[in-house]
Design an enzyme around this catalytic site. Sequence first.
Site, mmCIF file in Angstrom:
data_model
loop_
_atom_site.group_PDB
_atom_site.id
_atom_site.type_symbol
_atom_site.label_atom_id
_atom_site.label_comp_id
_atom_site.label_asym_id
_atom_site.label_seq_id
_atom_site.Cartn_x
_atom_site.Cartn_y
_atom_site.Cartn_z
ATOM 1 N N ASN A 13 0.883 -1.168 0.000
ATOM 2 C CA ASN A 13 0.000 0.000 0.000
ATOM 3 C C ASN A 13 0.918 1.214 0.000
ATOM 4 O OD1 ASN A 13 -1.938 1.968 0.386
ATOM 5 N ND2 ASN A 13 -2.080 1.620 2.596
ATOM 6 N N LYS A 15 0.281 4.295 -0.327
ATOM 7 C CA LYS A 15 -0.284 5.524 0.268
ATOM 8 C C LYS A 15 -0.016 6.715 -0.668
ATOM 9 C CE LYS A 15 0.700 3.468 4.738
ATOM 10 N NZ LYS A 15 0.359 3.563 6.134
ATOM 11 N N HIS A 98 -9.368 1.576 4.511
ATOM 12 C CA HIS A 98 -8.084 1.688 5.217
ATOM 13 C C HIS A 98 -8.268 2.628 6.416
ATOM 14 C CE1 HIS A 98 -3.924 2.679 6.123
ATOM 15 N NE2 HIS A 98 -3.623 1.539 5.525
ATOM 16 N N GLU A 100 -6.547 4.927 7.548
ATOM 17 C CA GLU A 100 -6.265 6.351 7.288
ATOM 18 C C GLU A 100 -7.468 7.022 6.628
ATOM 19 O OE1 GLU A 100 -2.567 5.655 5.270
ATOM 20 O OE2 GLU A 100 -1.689 5.039 7.179
ATOM 21 N N GLU A 170 -5.863 -4.980 10.186
ATOM 22 C CA GLU A 170 -4.843 -3.973 10.449
ATOM 23 C C GLU A 170 -5.152 -3.252 11.765
ATOM 24 O OE1 GLU A 170 -2.644 -2.878 6.619
ATOM 25 O OE2 GLU A 170 -4.232 -1.435 6.900
ATOM 26 N N GLY A 176 2.083 2.090 10.615
ATOM 27 C CA GLY A 176 3.041 3.179 10.478
ATOM 28 C C GLY A 176 3.681 3.600 11.794
ATOM 29 N N SER A 216 3.018 -2.412 10.282
ATOM 30 C CA SER A 216 4.472 -2.469 10.486
ATOM 31 C C SER A 216 5.057 -3.847 10.183
ATOM 32 C CB SER A 216 4.838 -2.017 11.909
ATOM 33 O OG SER A 216 4.368 -0.702 12.137
ATOM 34 N N GLY A 237 2.692 -1.278 4.261
ATOM 35 C CA GLY A 237 2.830 0.144 3.974
ATOM 36 C C GLY A 237 4.287 0.508 3.747
ATOM 37 N N GLY A 238 4.920 1.031 4.794
ATOM 38 C CA GLY A 238 6.293 1.544 4.679
ATOM 39 C C GLY A 238 7.269 0.620 3.960
HETATM 40 C C1 PEP Z 1 -0.786 0.084 5.740
HETATM 41 O O1 PEP Z 1 -0.671 1.198 5.276
HETATM 42 O O2 PEP Z 1 -1.746 -0.612 5.431
HETATM 43 C C2 PEP Z 1 0.241 -0.399 6.672
HETATM 44 C C3 PEP Z 1 0.096 -1.579 7.213
HETATM 45 O O3 PEP Z 1 1.296 0.443 6.900
HETATM 46 P P1 PEP Z 1 2.677 0.069 7.640
HETATM 47 O O4 PEP Z 1 3.142 -1.253 7.063
HETATM 48 O O5 PEP Z 1 3.601 1.200 7.311
HETATM 49 O O6 PEP Z 1 2.378 -0.050 9.088
#
Ligand code: PEP
Length: 255
Positions: A13, A15, A98, A100, A170, A176, A216, A237-238
């Site tokens: 993802n 973002k 999501h 966010e 999640e 994040g 994460s 994500g990251g």
């Molecule tokens: C996400 O954006 O769905 C996510 C899990 O981010 P991260 O891996 O950065 O925690």
Amino acid sequence: MDKAKRKAIIAGNWKMNKTPSEAKALLGEIIPLVADADCEVIACVPYVDLAAAIDATAGTNVKIGAENCHWAESGAFTGEISTGMLKEVGVEYVVLGHSERRQYFGETDETVNKRTKAALAAGLKPIVCVGELLWERECNITEEVIARQIKLDLWDVSKEELKNVVIAYEPVWAIGTGKTATADQAEEVCAFIRAQLAKLYDQDAADAVTIQYGGSMNDQNADELVSKTNVDGGLIGGASLVAEKFAAIVKAASK
Ligand code: PEP
């Protein structure tokens, strides 16, 4: 159902990161590293990157997803994107609900449900995100929160349509933040989600659903997380923005 028979999916993802040219460059790094993956590999990218990403991944095993879609076919919804627009450029998956979007853009279970049904009707595969806030976990209502989200987000989704739904668990406190749920915590909630699906549909239908963990997840913790019985991959994500890290997670899910 045997976990091995379910499709593991590692989805990035991105973002609000990467311009179209940067997206092309990152996919150029990722593609050779995941060419022999034994799981499904997806990059969910910003709308303006979709065309470049679909072009860059043509003929490869990397699929492209969007990060949201609207429920209406067209109309006065400034700034929104329809399922038809996504289909026409070749998108296959779409992230919905999501945290966010829920936290910053007023997304509710009702709108997640509308988007999910529209995506399914258009032939897109929704990755529906659910997860509890830290406060909700501390108040010991994780299961209530997740049960409510699953029921509302999938309201009126048929058993046939469920075959095209991916669920991403999640926990909001892990997104994040660098704080990962332990593999046991992830397994516990993913198993609970599957049990809820079995109640709403039936055990066979529930057993066939891919349930990802997200929060994460990285190249260091992916092995343990994806080894769990009910964790069928991850929404990343990251770490999805660094080719080597993303590829290492894909490798973990390919074992
Ligand atoms: C996400 O954006 O769905 C996510 C899990 O981010 P991260 O891996 O950065 O925690």
